[in-house]
Design a protein around this motif. Structure first.
Motif, PDB file in Angstrom:
ATOM      1  N   GLY A 109     102.067  18.185 -36.217  1.00 14.38           N
ATOM      2  CA  GLY A 109     101.215  17.717 -36.416  1.00 14.38           C
ATOM      3  C   GLY A 109     100.263  17.642 -34.367  1.00 14.38           C
ATOM      4  O   GLY A 109      98.858  16.928 -35.229  1.00 14.38           O
ATOM      5  N   ARG A 110     100.341  18.120 -33.324  1.00 14.22           N
ATOM      6  CA  ARG A 110     100.477  18.147 -32.384  1.00 14.22           C
ATOM      7  C   ARG A 110      98.615  19.055 -31.978  1.00 14.22           C
ATOM      8  O   ARG A 110      98.429  18.675 -30.949  1.00 14.22           O
ATOM      9  N   PHE A 111      99.080  20.045 -32.911  1.00 10.63           N
ATOM     10  CA  PHE A 111      98.208  21.252 -32.646  1.00 10.63           C
ATOM     11  C   PHE A 111      97.209  20.734 -32.762  1.00 10.63           C
ATOM     12  O   PHE A 111      96.793  20.181 -33.888  1.00 10.63           O
ATOM     13  N   LYS A 112      95.343  21.154 -31.913  1.00  5.76           N
ATOM     14  CA  LYS A 112      94.800  21.432 -32.612  1.00  5.76           C
ATOM     15  C   LYS A 112      93.608  22.507 -31.760  1.00  5.76           C
ATOM     16  O   LYS A 112      94.288  22.774 -30.595  1.00  5.76           O
ATOM     17  N   GLY A 113      93.092  23.187 -32.826  1.00  7.15           N
ATOM     18  CA  GLY A 113      92.488  24.258 -32.772  1.00  7.15           C
ATOM     19  C   GLY A 113      91.701  24.954 -33.626  1.00  7.15           C
ATOM     20  O   GLY A 113      92.297  24.706 -35.052  1.00  7.15           O
ATOM     21  N   ASP A 114      91.785  26.317 -33.821  1.00  3.20           N
ATOM     22  CA  ASP A 114      91.558  26.911 -34.892  1.00  3.20           C
ATOM     23  C   ASP A 114      92.168  28.090 -34.908  1.00  3.20           C
ATOM     24  O   ASP A 114      93.249  27.818 -34.387  1.00  3.20           O
ATOM     25  N   GLY A 115      92.365  28.948 -35.747  1.00  2.00           N
ATOM     26  CA  GLY A 115      92.988  29.920 -36.174  1.00  2.00           C
ATOM     27  C   GLY A 115      93.458  31.002 -34.800  1.00  2.00           C
ATOM     28  O   GLY A 115      94.659  31.124 -34.697  1.00  2.00           O
ATOM     29  N   ALA A 116      92.648  31.426 -34.010  1.00  2.00           N
ATOM     30  CA  ALA A 116      92.976  31.619 -32.465  1.00  2.00           C
ATOM     31  C   ALA A 116      93.967  31.173 -31.810  1.00  2.00           C
ATOM     32  O   ALA A 116      94.698  31.397 -31.501  1.00  2.00           O
ATOM     33  N   GLY A 117      93.741  29.717 -31.924  1.00  2.00           N
ATOM     34  CA  GLY A 117      94.052  28.984 -31.272  1.00  2.00           C
ATOM     35  C   GLY A 117      95.554  29.191 -30.671  1.00  2.00           C
ATOM     36  O   GLY A 117      96.680  29.206 -30.700  1.00  2.00           O
ATOM     37  N   PHE A 118      95.768  29.042 -32.523  1.00  2.00           N
ATOM     38  CA  PHE A 118      97.434  28.560 -33.724  1.00  2.00           C
ATOM     39  C   PHE A 118      97.665  29.699 -33.233  1.00  2.00           C
ATOM     40  O   PHE A 118      99.178  29.524 -32.554  1.00  2.00           O
ATOM     41  N   ARG A 119      97.475  31.169 -32.736  1.00  2.00           N
ATOM     42  CA  ARG A 119      98.355  32.389 -32.954  1.00  2.00           C
ATOM     43  C   ARG A 119      98.293  32.556 -31.273  1.00  2.00           C
ATOM     44  O   ARG A 119      99.602  32.752 -30.892  1.00  2.00           O
ATOM     45  N   GLY A 120      97.756  32.019 -30.348  1.00  5.77           N
ATOM     46  CA  GLY A 120      97.923  31.595 -29.371  1.00  5.77           C
ATOM     47  C   GLY A 120      99.590  30.805 -28.464  1.00  5.77           C
ATOM     48  O   GLY A 120     100.081  30.940 -28.170  1.00  5.77           O
TER      49      GLY A 120
END
Length: 206
Positions: free
Chosen positions: A71-82
């Protein structure tokens, strides 16, 4: 020369991954499973480069944290991988500190399909075409900074800035480490007599 580009085989998944993560944050368990399937092969390959045979245990710990903090993650798919790579790296370093040992050699899963770099390819081409069990095994002989940079760029599929954030370094330093690592791999493969005619993809028979 565009060294900050993401490898081609990861860019295709980012839109799908970003949508799955957004649905997972809304409580969609099937979407979380979908995101897991996209990210896990590269993440597990990266962890095998750090902790060897303990990679699956460390990955399990990392995914528990990923699920807890999603729930704390903010970003796109590439950001999620990082983001997931950062969490996995922290868990791997914690594991190594507990064991008080050096990182173990790279042993990558056979479903990570990347191609062998020709000794004469450009850096970008090498990032998009590193391959074969023979080539991947050679990563373990690289200096630590080069090995991690290559794993993050090629196996996890991060661009230069994202890999730099995972490692806590400047993007230029990570790009240089990846470039030097790939050049060294290409030289070693050339010295071993690997050619365009006999190259093959990881998971295929030799």
């Amino acid at each position: 020369m565009g060294h900050g580009r993401e490898p081609r085989h990861t860019r295709a998944y980012d839109e799908e991954l970003g949508a799955a993560v957004a649905r997972a944050q809304d409580g969609d368990e099937a979407a979380f499973a979908s995101a897991y399937r996209v990210v896990q092969p590269g993440l597990l390959g990266y962890l095998r480069g750090l902790v060897g045979d303990d990679a699956e245990d460390v990955a399990s710990d990392a995914w528990l944290e990923i699920a807890r903090d999603l729930g704390r993650f903010k970003g796109d798919g590439a950001g999620f991988r990082g983001w997931t790579a950062t969490i996995a790296r922290h868990r791997a370093l914690d594991h190594l500190r507990r064991r008080r040992v050096r990182p173990q050699p790279v042993i990558l899963e056979q479903d990570i399909l990347v191609e062998l770099p020709d000794p004469h390819t450009t850096h970008d081409q090498a990032l998009e075409s590193l391959s074969t069990a023979q080539a991947l095994a050679l990563i373990s002989s690289l200096p630590r900074d080069q090995a991690e940079a290559v794993l993050l760029r090629v196996v996890v599929g991060l661009d230069g800035p994202a890999a730099a954030r995972v490692l806590g370094k400047r993007p230029g330093a990570v790009r240089t480490a990846a470039y030097r690592g790939l050049r060294r791999l290409a030289r070693q493969l050339g010295a071993a007599g690997v050619t365009e005619e006999n190259r093959h993809t990881l998971g295929q028979s030799t």
